[in-house]
Design a protein around this motif. Structure first.
Motif, PDB file in Angstrom:
ATOM      1  N   GLU A 347       0.817  -1.212   0.000  1.00  0.00           N
ATOM      2  CA  GLU A 347       0.000   0.000   0.000  1.00  0.00           C
ATOM      3  C   GLU A 347       0.854   1.266   0.000  1.00  0.00           C
ATOM      4  O   GLU A 347       0.537   2.248  -0.684  1.00  0.00           O
ATOM      5  CB  GLU A 347      -0.919  -0.002   1.221  1.00  0.00           C
ATOM      6  CG  GLU A 347      -1.755   1.265   1.358  1.00  0.00           C
ATOM      7  CD  GLU A 347      -2.650   1.234   2.573  1.00  0.00           C
ATOM      8  OE1 GLU A 347      -3.537   0.365   2.620  1.00  0.00           O
ATOM      9  OE2 GLU A 347      -2.473   2.069   3.484  1.00  0.00           O
ATOM     10  N   ASN A 348       1.934   1.259   0.749  1.00  0.00           N
ATOM     11  CA  ASN A 348       2.773   2.454   0.902  1.00  0.00           C
ATOM     12  C   ASN A 348       4.237   2.048   0.794  1.00  0.00           C
ATOM     13  O   ASN A 348       4.919   1.907   1.815  1.00  0.00           O
ATOM     14  CB  ASN A 348       2.494   3.127   2.250  1.00  0.00           C
ATOM     15  CG  ASN A 348       3.347   4.350   2.479  1.00  0.00           C
ATOM     16  OD1 ASN A 348       3.771   5.016   1.537  1.00  0.00           O
ATOM     17  ND2 ASN A 348       3.626   4.650   3.741  1.00  0.00           N
ATOM     18  N   PRO A 349       4.759   1.829  -0.429  1.00  0.00           N
ATOM     19  CA  PRO A 349       6.138   1.359  -0.589  1.00  0.00           C
ATOM     20  C   PRO A 349       7.136   2.245   0.153  1.00  0.00           C
ATOM     21  O   PRO A 349       7.113   3.470   0.031  1.00  0.00           O
ATOM     22  CB  PRO A 349       6.352   1.433  -2.097  1.00  0.00           C
ATOM     23  CG  PRO A 349       4.982   1.286  -2.680  1.00  0.00           C
ATOM     24  CD  PRO A 349       4.075   1.997  -1.720  1.00  0.00           C
ATOM     25  N   GLY A 350       7.982   1.599   0.962  1.00  0.00           N
ATOM     26  CA  GLY A 350       8.969   2.337   1.731  1.00  0.00           C
ATOM     27  C   GLY A 350       8.487   2.806   3.087  1.00  0.00           C
ATOM     28  O   GLY A 350       9.251   3.392   3.854  1.00  0.00           O
ATOM     29  N   GLY A 351       7.215   2.539   3.414  1.00  0.00           N
ATOM     30  CA  GLY A 351       6.668   2.972   4.695  1.00  0.00           C
ATOM     31  C   GLY A 351       5.519   2.082   5.122  1.00  0.00           C
ATOM     32  O   GLY A 351       5.088   1.198   4.377  1.00  0.00           O
ATOM     33  N   PRO A 352       4.984   2.294   6.327  1.00  0.00           N
ATOM     34  CA  PRO A 352       3.887   1.460   6.819  1.00  0.00           C
ATOM     35  C   PRO A 352       2.564   1.778   6.138  1.00  0.00           C
ATOM     36  O   PRO A 352       2.354   2.886   5.633  1.00  0.00           O
ATOM     37  CB  PRO A 352       3.841   1.815   8.311  1.00  0.00           C
ATOM     38  CG  PRO A 352       4.377   3.209   8.372  1.00  0.00           C
ATOM     39  CD  PRO A 352       5.423   3.302   7.311  1.00  0.00           C
ATOM     40  N   ALA A 353       1.669   0.809   6.130  1.00  0.00           N
ATOM     41  CA  ALA A 353       0.321   1.037   5.608  1.00  0.00           C
ATOM     42  C   ALA A 353      -0.435   1.989   6.517  1.00  0.00           C
ATOM     43  O   ALA A 353      -0.095   2.179   7.691  1.00  0.00           O
ATOM     44  CB  ALA A 353      -0.423  -0.292   5.496  1.00  0.00           C
ATOM     45  N   ALA A 354      -1.465   2.587   5.985  1.00  0.00           N
ATOM     46  CA  ALA A 354      -2.280   3.506   6.772  1.00  0.00           C
ATOM     47  C   ALA A 354      -2.915   2.779   7.956  1.00  0.00           C
ATOM     48  O   ALA A 354      -3.284   1.602   7.863  1.00  0.00           O
ATOM     49  CB  ALA A 354      -3.373   4.118   5.894  1.00  0.00           C
TER      50      ALA A 354
END
Length: 369
Positions: A347-354
């Motif tokens: 969902e959020n490449p490089g970071g956590p999902a919402a």
């Protein structure tokens, strides 16, 4: 059915062993490692998976082993703090919720202790061949004598031997997510006190957090790139590969790389998902990462394993010996839950999902459905 062989004594296999024994089935678990595998990152038990742990009678025990992070700092490439939070961490999400983060090896020990008195565990061996027909599965082992079981469950992880034997080569089912992850332990030479540090510079970075009452560190290295060729499972080769990719980072990187080479435990793999049209073939079925690995980037691998074990065991209980009906029910109930949780990793490449996406995915199944 009366007998089930489970390949893999990890979270999925140990949880399933508990449930099958509770439903009156004789269970054998075979694990290629000589004992429970040590090390690993902190894992999360969220949403419906907490209900599974409660039904196992382990909720208080698991809570007693939870991590107790006060927050985190995000650092730039020189180690200077650019952000801090006392409300969330990248490893566990929002701190003020009912989810439980604990070390993988603590959870594994708890599950094993719950099951080991009633289940046959065979360590230091592995399945080498499966020969199944309408009535049974004849299993060959690397060391032990051949044996026959009513069903075989592959709960043997991303690189599942059962999946390869029953469904075909791994490459047919895996999807690389463009990242690698290495995890290892070290002494707490940074003197962290229930506080996480996260550093990223370009396409590489690491997370560091203290464990065991701040006596140890768990260190996670992450970097982008294509996976190593299939079959390269040598730890020294992997450490060299990781060290080369991390060497350009600054701050405490030299000390971290020294700790990498001295680590008593070490895990490394490409971040990969498993996607399959079906999780069963005859009398063989897959559970957890073997059938639907979401990757550590999802934060939901442990919850998928725990929920999958409950749903599979419940389907077998309800089917009254009809494994085909049980496997169909297992697939029907788990697949929407799996797909939602796998989507968290991308969902959020490089970071956590919402946070809203995680909240929806972790509760997107009813245990008694």
């Amino acid at each position: 059915m009366k007998t089930v062989l489970i390949s893999g004594a990890g979270v999925a296999g140990s949880a399933l062993a508990h449930w099958l024994h509770r439903h009156g089935i004789a269970v054998t678990v075979v694990e290629r490692a000589p004992g429970l595998r040590p090390g690993g990152q902190a894992v999360d038990i969220r949403g419906v998976a907490l209900d599974v742990i409660e039904r196992m009678g382990l909720l208080d025990h698991v809570r007693a082993h939870r991590t107790r992070m006060r927050g985190m700092s995000v650092l730039d490439g020189d180690g200077k703090e650019i952000h801090r939070s006392t409300e969330t961490t990248f490893s566990s999400g929002r701190l003020a919720n009912d989810d439980i983060e604990l070390l993988r090896d603590d959870l594994l020990r708890i599950l094993h202790q719950q099951a080991c008195a009633d289940v046959e565990f065979v360590f230091g061996d592995r399945i080498t061949a499966l020969d199944q027909d309408e009535d049974a599965v004849r299993v060959a082992f690397e060391h032990g004598r051949p044996r026959t079981f009513d069903l075989v469950v592959g709960a043997d992880g991303l690189h599942s031997a059962v999946r390869r034997l029953a469904f075909g080569p791994e490459e047919q089912f895996t999807r690389h997510l463009g990242m690698h992850l290495a995890i290892f332990s070290a002494d707490n030479f940074l003197a962290l006190d229930d506080w996480q540090l996260w550093l990223r510079d370009g396409e590489a970075g690491y997370g560091i957090y203290p464990v065991r009452d701040n006596r140890e560190l768990r260190i996670t290295f992450g970097f982008a790139g294509e996976p190593l060729p299939a079959g390269h499972r040598d730890a020294d080769r992997h450490k060299q590969f990781v060290a080369e990719r991390m060497a350009t980072l600054r701050w405490e990187t030299p000390k971290l790389l020294k700790a990498l080479w001295e680590a008593p435990d070490f895990y490394f793999d490409a971040m990969t998902q498993v996607h399959m049209d079906r999780w069963s073939n005859g009398r063989t079925v897959l559970l957890g990462d073997a059938g639907y690995c979401a990757s550590p980037l999802s934060g939901q691998g442990t919850s998928l394993a725990l929920v999958g074990a409950h749903v599979l065991a419940d389907a077998l209980r309800r089917a009254d010996g009809d494994h085909r009906a049980a496997f169909a029910r297992y697939d029907e109930r788990m697949r929407p839950f799996v797909e939602l949780n796998q989507a968290l990793a991308t969902e959020n490449p490089g970071g956590p999902a919402a946070e809203a996406s995680v909240e929806h995915a972790k509760n997107a199944i009813a245990l008694d459905g």
